[in-house]
Design an enzyme around this catalytic site. Sequence first.
Site, short mmCIF file in Angstrom:
data_model
loop_
_atom_site.label_atom_id
_atom_site.label_comp_id
_atom_site.label_asym_id
_atom_site.label_seq_id
_atom_site.Cartn_x
_atom_site.Cartn_y
_atom_site.Cartn_z
N LYS A 41 34.46 14.74 -17.31
CA LYS A 41 34.32 13.30 -17.07
C LYS A 41 34.68 12.47 -18.29
CE LYS A 41 29.35 13.08 -18.06
NZ LYS A 41 29.37 12.16 -19.20
N ASP A 227 29.33 5.31 -18.02
CA ASP A 227 29.11 6.75 -18.03
C ASP A 227 27.68 7.05 -17.59
OD1 ASP A 227 29.55 9.45 -18.49
OD2 ASP A 227 29.14 9.33 -20.64
N GLU A 228 27.45 8.25 -17.03
CA GLU A 228 26.11 8.68 -16.60
C GLU A 228 25.47 7.62 -15.69
OE1 GLU A 228 25.33 11.62 -17.09
OE2 GLU A 228 25.98 12.33 -19.05
#
Length: 689
Positions: A41, A227-228
């Site tokens: 990712k 992100d996340e």
Amino acid sequence: MTPQPPKSILSRIKGLNPRQQEAVRYIDSPCLVLAGAGSGKTSVITTKIAYLVQECGMSARKIAAVTFTNKAAREMKERVGQMLKGKEGHGLTVSTFHTLGLNIIRGELKTLGYKPGFSLFDPEDAKALLRDLMNKDAQVDAEQINAVQSKISTWKNDLVLPSDALSFAADDDEHFAARVYEAYVRHLKAYNAVDFDDLILLPVVLLQRDPEALARWRRKIHYMLVDEYQDTNVSQYLLVKLLMAERATFTVVGDDDQSIYAWRGARPENLITLGDDFPRLKVVKLEQNYRSTGTILRAANTLIANNPHVYDKTLWSDMGDGAPIRVIMNRHEEAEAERVASEIFTRRIKENAAWRDFAVLYRGNFQARLLELKLQHYQIPYKLSGGTSFFSRNEIKDAMAYLRLLINPADDNAFLRIVNVPRREIGPGTLEKLANYATERSNSLFAACHEIGLEQQLPTRAVERLGRFTHFIDGVRKRMDQGDAIAAIRDMLRDMDYEAWLYQNASAPTVAERRMANVWILIDQLEKSLNRDPEDDTASDTTETDGVEAAISRLVLRDILEQQAEEDDSDRVQLLTMHASKGLEFPHVYLMGLEEDLLPHRNAIEMDTVEEERRLAYVGITRARRSLTLTLARQRKAYGELMDCQPSRFLDELPDEDLEWEGRADKEDPEKKQARGKDAIAGLRSLLG
């Protein structure tokens, strides 16, 4: 050799797999990249940033990429820096959510009603303030303070303001917390301070209520990458939504199967909300795993399939099946720890591995105690995650309090911490009278020390001692304004002879020496932070003192985000909780304590949150690259007694054909058991030989 020119962005995209390429190139509408464990990712996010700049013609300063830890932001920034050369990357924002929030607050101080040089309270500062406020009503213990602090944090993350908290309170304890919440926020504002949760709450409330501020920040940020995403809470999701609602140009990357932080406000259901709020959402699944063997991935897929899913995905790998997953049942917890330690010792020699190739993961920190003793017995070097943070050391807290008071004399918490460090014979009785006087005058403690009226409240000697302290701080502030701020701070530490104070209070001279060295490391870090980015155009119109204020704010934020010192890559076995293991990978992983009431945890079983425990087990399994060993005990000591343990339900949810049991007669293969015995004897002989 002639240095190779940097790869073009198009050649980098060609090196990605088809789904990764699709995620990078898609910019027509909001995009959710459902990224399984080990699916690359970070490559997608960093390549997409370069693609937006180099192929789509977007200015880097109009792009913001946010994540949750300094480590992740640092890695992302470094990787983008390898692709965007020269001025291409100028102005790009790559930061944590909270740093983005801090930047918004700094840019909107007047609108928010704060003065320059505001303080950032860390959790310990906040706890001290809550203790003072709560002790006004009655004597309270640490557990009550922690409960109120946790409730206030939850309310802030859920965007529940003090004026609304009473209506959300479910019982007497929460009613009390709501009253404390109102007083706590009022005091923070009086101190010109914010806490960690405010770094998201304040920008969200501002952008909701102030159309002009919202328009300003929408002009600044044209594209966001998150992100996340599965770890976002209510306020973080709203921050993204507010900034992006007009253009709907963003990419979020996440994995609902790795959402393991509900206890600190994460809402995996934000994945559903995203699709509801942005109907044109494009979903791209990254399912190819570059980390683990087929057997490990089969186990992970089979386990997590027992959870409900908004979007299904199946991890796969072209690395072959690899070794079976071993499940070792031991007599008791001591035998479990002995087995793990002795096996790491022999495997390291037999497989010519490094100590750092082995990681032992567990549900709770208490499980590491026995294991540490066993590793020490075998003289195995190890690193225990979650040791004392650099910023939690007393000498660093003292130095930080001085720095905070220098940039914000209204910071009463900082004042109280260091007014008598080193000792200035200013006792608690003096401070109590000073605080009452300051409250009556609606002033800070520091400002109250300058008032003539204080002489009517305190003995002359006490007033003189307070005056000497404030005069000393005023002098340092003046030297900071006139020239080299860092030199003024170094002189301050020498002039007050903080080193002598450490020697007086240390158990040994070497301890004091080490503590003073830590303080100088902090000041060196402050200097580096002050000079961190000469290309940052936000610093162009600031004085050096303004720069020091910003640098100190960044240091406080780094403390709260639990930034550790340089990454430790020494050759040691890694011991860490499954929560702390997220984002990491190791060739050989041992997962300890696969028992009911431990994994899944008893609290999760009682509160019907086993789905999150299953995700936690999934995270643990997917840390392993080449081999995975699961261990459990038949008995474990609790309250001084040996209690019988039941195997975890998660073991029954794994594919039986991929498991190799040991120590459980109904599951064990007799021939393999005999072969293991011979192998163990041969291994011992070779070691002794």
